[in-house]
Design a protein around this motif. Sequence first.
Motif, PDB file in Angstrom:
ATOM      1  N   SER A  17      46.700  26.170  46.010  1.00  0.00           N
ATOM      2  CA  SER A  17      47.454  26.882  47.243  1.00  0.00           C
ATOM      3  C   SER A  17      47.905  28.165  46.339  1.00  0.00           C
ATOM      4  N   ARG A  18      48.580  28.004  45.269  1.00  0.00           N
ATOM      5  CA  ARG A  18      49.479  29.163  44.693  1.00  0.00           C
ATOM      6  C   ARG A  18      48.272  30.115  44.269  1.00  0.00           C
ATOM      7  N   THR A  20      45.168  30.637  45.178  1.00  0.00           N
ATOM      8  CA  THR A  20      44.343  31.423  46.343  1.00  0.00           C
ATOM      9  C   THR A  20      45.205  32.565  46.958  1.00  0.00           C
ATOM     10  N   ARG A  21      46.623  32.353  46.785  1.00  0.00           N
ATOM     11  CA  ARG A  21      47.724  33.333  47.454  1.00  0.00           C
ATOM     12  C   ARG A  21      47.789  34.416  46.716  1.00  0.00           C
ATOM     13  N   GLU A  22      47.709  34.153  45.160  1.00  0.00           N
ATOM     14  CA  GLU A  22      47.953  35.353  44.199  1.00  0.00           C
ATOM     15  C   GLU A  22      46.639  36.126  43.840  1.00  0.00           C
ATOM     16  N   SER A  25      42.121  38.170  47.963  1.00  0.00           N
ATOM     17  CA  SER A  25      41.351  37.620  49.023  1.00  0.00           C
ATOM     18  C   SER A  25      40.742  38.973  49.594  1.00  0.00           C
ATOM     19  N   GLU A 246      46.904  28.761  57.538  1.00  0.00           N
ATOM     20  CA  GLU A 246      46.871  30.155  58.117  1.00  0.00           C
ATOM     21  C   GLU A 246      45.921  30.297  59.331  1.00  0.00           C
TER      22      GLU A 246
END
Length: 333
Positions: A17-18, A20-22, A25, A246
């Motif tokens: 999760s971390r 993919t956020r960084e 995208s 999300e």
Amino acid sequence: MTQYKPMNDEEIVHVASRLTREAVSFHDSELSDEREVVLQYFDGDAPRRSARSASSYVSQDVYDSVEQATAALLEVFTGDGTVGKFSPVEAEDVEAAEEATRYCDQVIFEKNDGFSFFQTGIKDGLMGRNGIGKVYWDEEETFYTEEFEGLTEDEVEILIEDPDFYELESLVVDNPTELLEGRIIDSRTNKQVRLENVAPEEFGITSRARTLESAPIVFHRMHKTVSDLIEMGLTEDDIAKARGGEADIGETDPEQERRFEGIDESTSELDEPAQEQGEEIWIYESYMKLDIDGDGVQRLWKIIHANSVLIHKEPVDFYPFIYWAPVPRSHSF
């Protein structure tokens, strides 16, 4: 000597999760805004008149250039129905090389829609800098129903012993003849290589990665229905946690809205599904190099998760993504 701890499922999801956020995208980056503008020029909706008195003429140069380049490149890959050719090493390899060539052509153009795969990938690359494809092995179970009548118990028993047998239903005995009739459900697993185009807003990669192999994470995010997640083994509690992820990017993503402009103005993606089982939830299929076993060596892992729920994990040998950049930037994905 340093002792490394194995990773539990909660830690794996946290890391995924971390990262993919960084990562970049591709739907919420500057590239997304750029692709939206390119699409406006491609459709002939830009540039707009700067004043009432200005000319209303809109150039179709972008459309013409993209279509001409697409046609020329498609000819290379699909012109004669053969993508490539295997070359024999020794004289005795000639027949095997020819067979391998025919087999690959069959997989690409008959088992898959190879023409559309190349066309979409080429056009994505010309209009969005990168065309992303996905190649993977798929095992899909399908069910089909057959009705029977006038069979004896022994003949029905033969049907049940078939390897494809799944379920027997609606069995009825005809009183005068004592013969059986009913329906039998068989299952069949189709196994094949799949070719799939990945929409730009569904692909992500670490922002400063130079290649797929050097990226700490590469991911494909996709919709799965509640029904799909149940088939994947998730419980009701897991699905409830997965719902906390999300929001649907279709609600806010201007690039996706632009793609359907003039086709669907009803924002049908926001409509309620016919059943709760059809509700769509975002899941992430990520590829990361992790030391999950705690032996100090990082290996490539395929991690599938939705919000805080780990759906699947397995070590893999390669990334399933292929990409094409018509104007590559050196040392940058």
